[in-house]
Design an enzyme around this catalytic site. Structure first.
Site, mmCIF file in Angstrom:
data_model
loop_
_atom_site.group_PDB
_atom_site.id
_atom_site.type_symbol
_atom_site.label_atom_id
_atom_site.label_comp_id
_atom_site.label_asym_id
_atom_site.label_seq_id
_atom_site.Cartn_x
_atom_site.Cartn_y
_atom_site.Cartn_z
ATOM 1 N N TYR A 142 -4.811 -34.964 16.738
ATOM 2 C CA TYR A 142 -5.586 -35.964 16.005
ATOM 3 C C TYR A 142 -6.325 -36.908 16.947
ATOM 4 C CZ TYR A 142 -3.786 -35.087 11.279
ATOM 5 O OH TYR A 142 -3.499 -34.547 10.056
ATOM 6 N N LYS A 187 6.407 -25.554 18.536
ATOM 7 C CA LYS A 187 5.904 -24.199 18.766
ATOM 8 C C LYS A 187 6.063 -23.924 20.267
ATOM 9 C CE LYS A 187 3.836 -20.410 17.360
ATOM 10 N NZ LYS A 187 4.443 -19.451 16.412
ATOM 11 N N ASP A 220 6.491 -22.082 12.450
ATOM 12 C CA ASP A 220 6.262 -21.023 11.456
ATOM 13 C C ASP A 220 7.550 -20.709 10.700
ATOM 14 O OD1 ASP A 220 7.144 -20.090 13.902
ATOM 15 O OD2 ASP A 220 5.936 -18.266 13.898
ATOM 16 N N ASP A 244 1.873 -33.206 9.323
ATOM 17 C CA ASP A 244 0.885 -33.301 8.236
ATOM 18 C C ASP A 244 1.019 -32.100 7.312
ATOM 19 O OD1 ASP A 244 -1.442 -34.244 6.814
ATOM 20 O OD2 ASP A 244 -2.560 -32.650 7.836
ATOM 21 N N ASP A 248 2.962 -31.774 3.190
ATOM 22 C CA ASP A 248 2.320 -31.309 1.944
ATOM 23 C C ASP A 248 3.145 -30.170 1.352
ATOM 24 O OD1 ASP A 248 0.196 -33.100 2.183
ATOM 25 O OD2 ASP A 248 -1.305 -31.592 1.653
HETATM 26 C C1 IPM Z 1 -2.104 -37.681 5.547
HETATM 27 C C2 IPM Z 1 -3.538 -37.311 5.375
HETATM 28 C C3 IPM Z 1 -4.335 -37.794 6.586
HETATM 29 C C4 IPM Z 1 -3.752 -37.087 7.796
HETATM 30 C C5 IPM Z 1 -5.845 -37.612 6.478
HETATM 31 C C6 IPM Z 1 -6.413 -38.317 5.268
HETATM 32 C C7 IPM Z 1 -6.545 -38.061 7.728
HETATM 33 O O1 IPM Z 1 -3.663 -35.945 5.183
HETATM 34 O O2 IPM Z 1 -1.801 -38.883 5.670
HETATM 35 O O3 IPM Z 1 -1.248 -36.793 5.545
HETATM 36 O O4 IPM Z 1 -4.136 -35.949 8.098
HETATM 37 O O5 IPM Z 1 -2.916 -37.685 8.478
HETATM 38 MG MG MG Z 2 -1.797 -34.918 4.995
#
Ligand code: IPM
Ligand code: MG
Length: 376
Positions: A142, A187, A220, A244, A248
């Site tokens: 990032y 990894k 993975d 990240d 999700d």
């Molecule tokens: C999160 C989001 C952010 C990230 C984006 C909006 C930059 O996906 O907070 O998980 O990738 O960190």
């Molecule tokens: Mg995210």
């Protein structure tokens, strides 16, 4: 009684709607418990680009710096999605995390039993899932050097020992208060940075946290195990991008992206609290967004920045009771709108708090006299 200055950053899409509910919750709690929460609202993301041409205006950053805690809705949306654009809403959030040194991002996942059907994972695999991802938030791909040419691009990934140690220490300290099981996800079979993470983490845990069980897992494989045996995890610590992606994925264990809160913490200074879901432009302005991740982010703020762990538990319980009672937005199978679902949580808190008040208002001697007269 607690006094706190809280900066609210509603942002884009559904951000302002869910922030309005966070604000109403804080107002109620302040009144019920006698706290003084001073709330100041500032622009960030696309809204700030539209207003002043910057995704993190310096006045917003200054307001954040002087506050005790920061609440954020969400940033981004199709309006600002042009890949050629010089300024993107997400940059504002990334810059804020970096400026405030918020290196540890806590993302708890505890699926609610009443929602087992809302998750795409089989209910029996969800039993006993209670995990916490600690994502490194200010390093890695990032924030590495970037090269962007017409036919060639590069994102450098870089971590120092100090960056790894501080976040692993934070994760290990949290694991100590839980099941004492820490999983490092990396990894290391491919990446040099991962090999550094592994060496530093192994040594640090051996030296400072010998009471913890450390497990190392390739990312993975971790992606697979999160689905096939999620209950085996306790605390996961990992670098920025892996965290990240995995959070999700982990969000789907709980059935909805609309349920997961997060806390971003530094060594000192204000913490930043935000739902892990995005700005959901398709839901914006329709009273459809699930407000629970935002309200649970308020709970994390109460606990981690304001020292109000009991109040945080009550907020969590009120949300849980609403889920149990089916008082939810459509993503969780309910029929309530954003405002109504949040109001249901506040109503439950008000009920619980009025019961508590009765308990403390009656002096013990008077209570004894009352009890005696009742039985007489
Ligand atoms: C999160 C989001 C952010 C990230 C984006 C909006 C930059 O996906 O907070 O998980 O990738 O960190
Ligand atoms: Mg995210």
């Amino acid at each position: 009684m607690t006094t706190a200055l809280i900066t609210l950053l509603p942002g884009d899409g559904i951000g302002p709607e869910i922030m309005a509910e966070a604000q109403a919750l804080l107002d109620d709690l302040a009144e019920q418990e006698g706290h003084e929460f001073v709330l100041q609202k500032r622009p960030i993301g696309g809204a700030a680009i539209d207003a002043v041409g910057q995704s993190l205006p310096s006045s917003t950053l200054a307001a954040c710096r002087q506050s005790d805690a920061i609440l954020l809705g969400a940033v981004g949306g199709p309006k600002w999605d042009d890949p050629e654009a010089a300024i993107r809403p997400e940059q504002g959030l990334l810059q804020l995390r970096q400026e405030l040194g918020l290196f540890a991002n806590l993302r708890p996942v505890r699926p609610h039993p009443a929602l087992a059907d809302a998750s795409p994972i089989r209910p029996e695999r969800l039993a006993g899932v209670d995990l916490l991802v600690v994502r490194e938030l200010t390093g890695g791909l990032y924030f590495g050097r970037k090269l962007e040419l017409t036919n060639l691009a590069e994102d450098a990934c870089r971590y120092s020992t100090a960056e790894i140690e501080r976040v692993v220490r934070r994760a290990a300290a949290l694991a100590r208060t839980r099941k004492k099981h820490l999983t490092l996800v990396d990894k290391a079979n491919v990446l040099a940075t991962s090999r550094l993470w592994r060496r530093i983490t192994t040594a640090l845990i051996e030296r400072e946290f010998p009471d913890l069980r450390l497990e190392v897992m390739l990312v993975d494989a971790a992606a697979m195990h999160l689905i096939s045996r999620p209950a085996d995890f306790d605390v996961i610590v990992t670098e920025n991008l892996f965290g990240d992606i995995l959070t999700d994925e982990a969000a789907m264990l709980s059935g909805s992206m609309g349920l997961l809160p997060s806390a971003s913490l530094g060594e000192q200074g204000p913490g930043l609290y935000e739902p892990i879901h995005g700005s959901a432009p398709d839901l914006a302005g329709r009273n459809l967004a699930n407000p629970f991740a935002m309200l649970l982010s308020v709970a994390m703020m109460l606990e981690h920045s304001l020292g109000l762990a009991d109040t945080a538990r009550r907020v969590e319980q009120a949300v849980e009771q609403c889920i149990d009672a089916g008082q939810t937005t459509p993503d969780l199978g309910g029929r309530l709108g954003t405002r109504e679902a949040a109001a249901a949580v506040r109503q439950r808190l008000a009920d619980a708090n009025s019961k508590r008040e009765h308990r403390v208002e009656i002096h013990p001697l008077r209570a004894r006299a009352l009890a005696a007269s009742n039985t007489a």
